[in-house]
Design a protein around this motif. Sequence first.
Motif, PDB file in Angstrom:
ATOM      1  N   PHE A   1      -0.304  -4.745  -8.876  1.00 15.50           N
ATOM      2  CA  PHE A   1      -1.299  -3.567  -9.085  1.00 15.50           C
ATOM      3  C   PHE A   1      -0.958  -2.986 -10.454  1.00 15.50           C
ATOM      4  CE2 PHE A   1       1.889  -1.193  -6.702  1.00 15.50           C
ATOM      5  CZ  PHE A   1       2.078   0.002  -7.399  1.00 15.50           C
TER       6      PHE A   1
ATOM      7  N   THR B   1      -7.237   5.091 -11.838  1.00 14.01           N
ATOM      8  CA  THR B   1      -7.644   3.767 -11.283  1.00 14.01           C
ATOM      9  C   THR B   1      -6.376   3.143 -11.148  1.00 14.01           C
ATOM     10  OG1 THR B   1      -9.610   3.725 -12.649  1.00 14.01           O
ATOM     11  CG2 THR B   1      -8.754   1.807 -11.899  1.00 14.01           C
ATOM     12  N   VAL B   2      -6.394   2.400  -9.760  1.00 13.68           N
ATOM     13  CA  VAL B   2      -5.562   1.533  -9.266  1.00 13.68           C
ATOM     14  C   VAL B   2      -6.108   0.102  -9.620  1.00 13.68           C
ATOM     15  CG1 VAL B   2      -4.205   0.577  -7.548  1.00 13.68           C
ATOM     16  CG2 VAL B   2      -4.487   2.934  -7.591  1.00 13.68           C
TER      17      VAL B   2
ATOM     18  N   ASP C   1      -6.045  -3.474  -8.978  1.00 16.34           N
ATOM     19  CA  ASP C   1      -5.374  -4.239  -7.900  1.00 16.34           C
ATOM     20  C   ASP C   1      -5.550  -5.665  -8.075  1.00 16.34           C
ATOM     21  OD1 ASP C   1      -4.005  -4.707  -5.540  1.00 16.34           O
ATOM     22  OD2 ASP C   1      -5.644  -3.747  -4.263  1.00 16.34           O
TER      23      ASP C   1
ATOM     24  N   LEU D   1       0.659   7.324  -6.540  1.00 15.18           N
ATOM     25  CA  LEU D   1      -0.096   8.318  -6.847  1.00 15.18           C
ATOM     26  C   LEU D   1       0.398   9.669  -6.500  1.00 15.18           C
ATOM     27  CD1 LEU D   1      -3.368   6.400  -5.146  1.00 15.18           C
ATOM     28  CD2 LEU D   1      -2.712   6.783  -7.790  1.00 15.18           C
TER      29      LEU D   1
ATOM     30  N   ILE E   1       1.914   1.950  -3.539  1.00 13.86           N
ATOM     31  CA  ILE E   1       0.751   2.531  -4.281  1.00 13.86           C
ATOM     32  C   ILE E   1       0.482   4.047  -3.835  1.00 13.86           C
ATOM     33  CG2 ILE E   1      -1.837   2.418  -4.401  1.00 13.86           C
ATOM     34  CD1 ILE E   1      -1.675  -0.317  -4.139  1.00 13.86           C
TER      35      ILE E   1
ATOM     36  N   ASP F   1       0.772  -1.370  -0.272  1.00 16.66           N
ATOM     37  CA  ASP F   1      -0.169   0.178  -0.089  1.00 16.66           C
ATOM     38  C   ASP F   1       0.982   1.485  -0.051  1.00 16.66           C
ATOM     39  OD1 ASP F   1      -2.376  -1.475   0.116  1.00 16.66           O
ATOM     40  OD2 ASP F   1      -2.371  -1.477   1.877  1.00 16.66           O
TER      41      ASP F   1
ATOM     42  N   VAL G   1      -1.520   0.933 -12.492  1.00 14.09           N
ATOM     43  CA  VAL G   1      -2.113   2.256 -12.353  1.00 14.09           C
ATOM     44  C   VAL G   1      -2.469   2.752 -14.000  1.00 14.09           C
ATOM     45  CG1 VAL G   1      -1.811   4.664 -11.577  1.00 14.09           C
ATOM     46  CG2 VAL G   1      -0.897   2.873 -10.141  1.00 14.09           C
TER      47      VAL G   1
ATOM     48  N   SER H   1     -10.282  -4.158  -7.770  1.00 15.13           N
ATOM     49  CA  SER H   1      -9.669  -5.702  -8.258  1.00 15.13           C
ATOM     50  C   SER H   1      -9.879  -6.086  -9.507  1.00 15.13           C
ATOM     51  CB  SER H   1     -10.097  -6.574  -7.208  1.00 15.13           C
ATOM     52  OG  SER H   1     -11.356  -7.081  -7.652  1.00 15.13           O
TER      53      SER H   1
ATOM     54  N   ALA I   1      -8.034   8.633  -6.121  1.00 15.78           N
ATOM     55  CA  ALA I   1      -7.925   7.390  -6.918  1.00 15.78           C
ATOM     56  C   ALA I   1      -9.031   6.332  -6.642  1.00 15.78           C
ATOM     57  CB  ALA I   1      -6.417   6.790  -6.934  1.00 15.78           C
ATOM     58  N   GLU I   2      -9.635   5.749  -7.554  1.00 15.51           N
ATOM     59  CA  GLU I   2     -10.217   4.489  -7.671  1.00 15.51           C
ATOM     60  C   GLU I   2      -9.530   3.195  -7.453  1.00 15.51           C
ATOM     61  OE1 GLU I   2     -13.703   2.255 -10.527  1.00 15.51           O
ATOM     62  OE2 GLU I   2     -11.850   3.522 -11.461  1.00 15.51           O
ATOM     63  N   ARG I   3      -9.789   2.385  -6.416  1.00 16.92           N
ATOM     64  CA  ARG I   3      -8.909   1.212  -6.289  1.00 16.92           C
ATOM     65  C   ARG I   3      -9.886  -0.018  -6.572  1.00 16.92           C
ATOM     66  NH1 ARG I   3      -4.580   0.229  -1.692  1.00 16.92           N
ATOM     67  NH2 ARG I   3      -4.018  -2.069  -2.289  1.00 16.92           N
TER      68      ARG I   3
END
Length: 352
Positions: A265, A239-240, A242, A140, A136, A133, A267, A172, A168-170
């Motif tokens: 991940f 967007t991440v 993940d 960003l 990440i 994390d 990005v 999966s 940011a959007e995360r």
Amino acid sequence: MSAPFSSAATPWWDRDRHADRRPALLARSRIDAAMRNWFAARDFLMVDPPGLQRSPGNETHLHAFGTVMTGNDGLGQDMYLHTSPEFTMKKLLAAGERRIASLQHVWRNRERSALHHPEFTMLEWYRAEEGYDTIIADTLALIRLAADTTGIGAFSFRERRCDPRAEAERLSVVDAFERYAGIDLFATMDADGVPDGNALAAEMAHVGMSLPDDRSWSYLFTQILLERVEPQLGNGRVTVLDRYPACEAALARRVPGDRRVSERFEVYACGVELANGFGELTDKAEQRRRFEAEMDEKQRIYGERYPIDEDFLAALDFMPEASGVALGFDRLVMLATGVQRIEAVLWAPVAA
């Protein structure tokens, strides 16, 4: 700002063309300096791995430039220009370094387009004993830093827009495939993450996608990602993407408690992939198994394979738990300057 694509009639070194491109090139230099300062303020060492390697990397779809290194004895040894400084940087972690970054050229063959260039600049960094994390969050922050350095309000590419300063959007990978392609990836693999190409082909047929001749799970996964998922990512905000399936993350460790997915991940902004990161795999036996599987697949598809870096595998015994990421510096500069081709932000492109 924008600059037209170079042509034989107007070479990149033409004074008028260079004058058109120069504002973006100066912005590139400012972003470079800002990022180096950012890393220095956080106690990172900037390192300079050699580009010439015995192995260029062992991922199926990465293509390297090969050469021969001639020794003092006149004998030649096959060598490659690296596709990433990853192996050397992880050896430096094994040697005892804790926070390291590299901003340098890498080479990838079979890649030339608005977003690809045979020789490009990669920003790669690692944190020993710091989590996925955190890496990440770094990524960003550096995207915002690039935007702040040029003062651009929003990124844009091919009529897509993205606010680099918005939260940011995360998302999966499994959720993204369900949302944008209507495909249940978990239904196509077992509890250990072993994929079933026929099951994925059935999912594609169910949602009306055409099926290629190659029915391997990895090939189908990539087709769905490119056609249905990637264009939807990074629109409006970053967007991440993940938690990749473990079989699509050769250098990442698995997520604790779910062997189907890994700490990998990517990005995206405006549908453009900017970064690819991992919670790093340090299990030597597992890494060897993955490399061999990747090279078997490369041999099947392309009729070639690259040697495995035994020195790298040996170093994994001494490498601490770590997280790392590679960011396409030129692509980020493109978005931060508003140009539409990667060659507009290269001081000099490779001859076509």
